[in-house]
Design a protein around this motif. Structure first.
Motif, PDB file in Angstrom:
ATOM      1  N   VAL A  50       0.823  -1.088  -0.067  1.00 45.30           N
ATOM      2  CA  VAL A  50       0.115  -0.042  -0.095  1.00 45.30           C
ATOM      3  C   VAL A  50       0.952   1.244   0.076  1.00 45.30           C
ATOM      4  O   VAL A  50       2.088   1.106   0.453  1.00 45.30           O
ATOM      5  CB  VAL A  50      -0.967  -0.124   1.292  1.00 45.30           C
ATOM      6  CG1 VAL A  50      -0.179   0.083   2.342  1.00 45.30           C
ATOM      7  CG2 VAL A  50      -1.969   1.329   1.088  1.00 45.30           C
ATOM      8  N   ILE A  51       0.334   2.475  -0.532  1.00 49.41           N
ATOM      9  CA  ILE A  51       0.972   3.634  -0.524  1.00 49.41           C
ATOM     10  C   ILE A  51       0.128   4.655  -0.087  1.00 49.41           C
ATOM     11  O   ILE A  51      -1.121   4.745  -0.691  1.00 49.41           O
ATOM     12  CB  ILE A  51       1.649   3.845  -2.006  1.00 49.41           C
ATOM     13  CG1 ILE A  51       2.331   5.244  -1.994  1.00 49.41           C
ATOM     14  CG2 ILE A  51       0.564   3.980  -3.040  1.00 49.41           C
ATOM     15  CD1 ILE A  51       3.321   5.396  -3.255  1.00 49.41           C
ATOM     16  N   SER A  52       0.650   5.364   0.934  1.00 56.73           N
ATOM     17  CA  SER A  52      -0.564   6.403   1.329  1.00 56.73           C
ATOM     18  C   SER A  52      -0.750   7.520   0.589  1.00 56.73           C
ATOM     19  O   SER A  52       0.060   7.800  -0.270  1.00 56.73           O
ATOM     20  CB  SER A  52      -0.027   6.590   2.698  1.00 56.73           C
ATOM     21  OG  SER A  52       1.220   7.429   2.837  1.00 56.73           O
ATOM     22  N   TRP A  53      -1.571   8.258   0.708  1.00 53.88           N
ATOM     23  CA  TRP A  53      -1.982   9.493  -0.009  1.00 53.88           C
ATOM     24  C   TRP A  53      -1.184  10.845   0.616  1.00 53.88           C
ATOM     25  O   TRP A  53      -0.661  11.640   0.183  1.00 53.88           O
ATOM     26  CB  TRP A  53      -3.264   9.828  -0.532  1.00 53.88           C
ATOM     27  CG  TRP A  53      -4.223  10.377   0.935  1.00 53.88           C
ATOM     28  CD1 TRP A  53      -4.917   9.402   1.533  1.00 53.88           C
ATOM     29  CD2 TRP A  53      -4.435  11.616   1.159  1.00 53.88           C
ATOM     30  NE1 TRP A  53      -5.850   9.935   2.463  1.00 53.88           N
ATOM     31  CE2 TRP A  53      -5.475  11.584   2.205  1.00 53.88           C
ATOM     32  CE3 TRP A  53      -4.061  12.906   0.718  1.00 53.88           C
ATOM     33  CZ2 TRP A  53      -6.028  12.591   2.926  1.00 53.88           C
ATOM     34  CZ3 TRP A  53      -4.480  14.012   1.288  1.00 53.88           C
ATOM     35  CH2 TRP A  53      -5.429  13.786   2.288  1.00 53.88           C
ATOM     36  N   ILE A  54      -0.862  10.480   2.061  1.00 58.45           N
ATOM     37  CA  ILE A  54      -0.181  11.877   2.873  1.00 58.45           C
ATOM     38  C   ILE A  54       1.155  11.021   3.153  1.00 58.45           C
ATOM     39  O   ILE A  54       1.401  10.081   3.621  1.00 58.45           O
ATOM     40  CB  ILE A  54      -0.915  11.668   4.205  1.00 58.45           C
ATOM     41  CG1 ILE A  54      -2.473  12.162   3.998  1.00 58.45           C
ATOM     42  CG2 ILE A  54      -0.121  12.570   5.280  1.00 58.45           C
ATOM     43  CD1 ILE A  54      -3.056  12.443   5.398  1.00 58.45           C
ATOM     44  N   GLY A  55       1.978  11.826   2.294  1.00 54.55           N
ATOM     45  CA  GLY A  55       3.631  11.537   2.388  1.00 54.55           C
ATOM     46  C   GLY A  55       3.856  10.266   1.528  1.00 54.55           C
ATOM     47  O   GLY A  55       5.232  10.126   1.517  1.00 54.55           O
TER      48      GLY A  55
END
Length: 123
Positions: A50-55
Motif C-alpha cells: 500500500v502507498i499512502s496519500w499523505i506522504g
C-alpha cells in the motif's frame, strides 16, 4: 468513489519481472491510499502493498518485501506494482484497492476494489 482497472498480469518464469498497473477514475485520486492484495489459488486474500496519500509512505507484506515496489503517479491517476524475482508462490489474482483512509502501517481495509488480474509464475 473511485473505479479501478488493473492491467499487466500474465505468465512469467520464476526469477522474472512484471509490472502491474491500476488506472483509477475520479478527480480525487491523489487523496486516496492505493494498494494491492492478492489471492493465491485455494487460499485467502492477502495484503501485498500500500502507498499512502499523505506522504506517499509505503508498506509491504512480509512475503514480498525487497522484491516488490509500489509507486503512484497522481498526474496519471495510476498506481504501479513492480514485481521482481518472482517465485511460483507469487502466482495469484492481484487486486488493486483504494480507500480515502490512509493505512496504519500494513493494516488497511480498503473499500474500493478492481476486478483483478492474473499473475502466473512458472518454474
Amino acid at each position: 468513489q473511485v473505479q479501478l482497472v488493473e492491467s499487466g498480469g500474465g505468465l512469467v518464469q520464476a526469477g522474472g519481472s512484471l509490472r502491474l498497473s491500476c488506472a483509477a477514475s475520479g478527480r480525487t485520486f491523489s487523496r486516496y491510499a492505493m494498494g494491492w492484495f492478492r489471492r493465491p489459488p485455494g487460499k485467502e486474500r492477502e495484503f501485498v502493498a500500500v502507498i499512502s496519500w499523505i506522504g506517499g509512505n509505503t508498506y509491504y507484506g512480509d512475503s514480498v518485501k525487497g522484491r516488490f515496489t509500489i509507486s503512484r503517479d497522481n498526474a496519471k491517476n495510476t498506481v504501479y506494482l513492480q514485481m521482481n524475482s518472482l517465485k511460483q508462490e507469487d502466482t495469484a489474482v492481484y487486486y488493486c484497492a483504494a480507500d480515502w483512509r490512509d493505512p496504519y502501517g500494513s493494516t488497511w481495509y480498503p473499500q474500493e476494489w478492481g476486478q483483478g488480474t492474473q499473475v502466473t509464475v512458472s518454474s
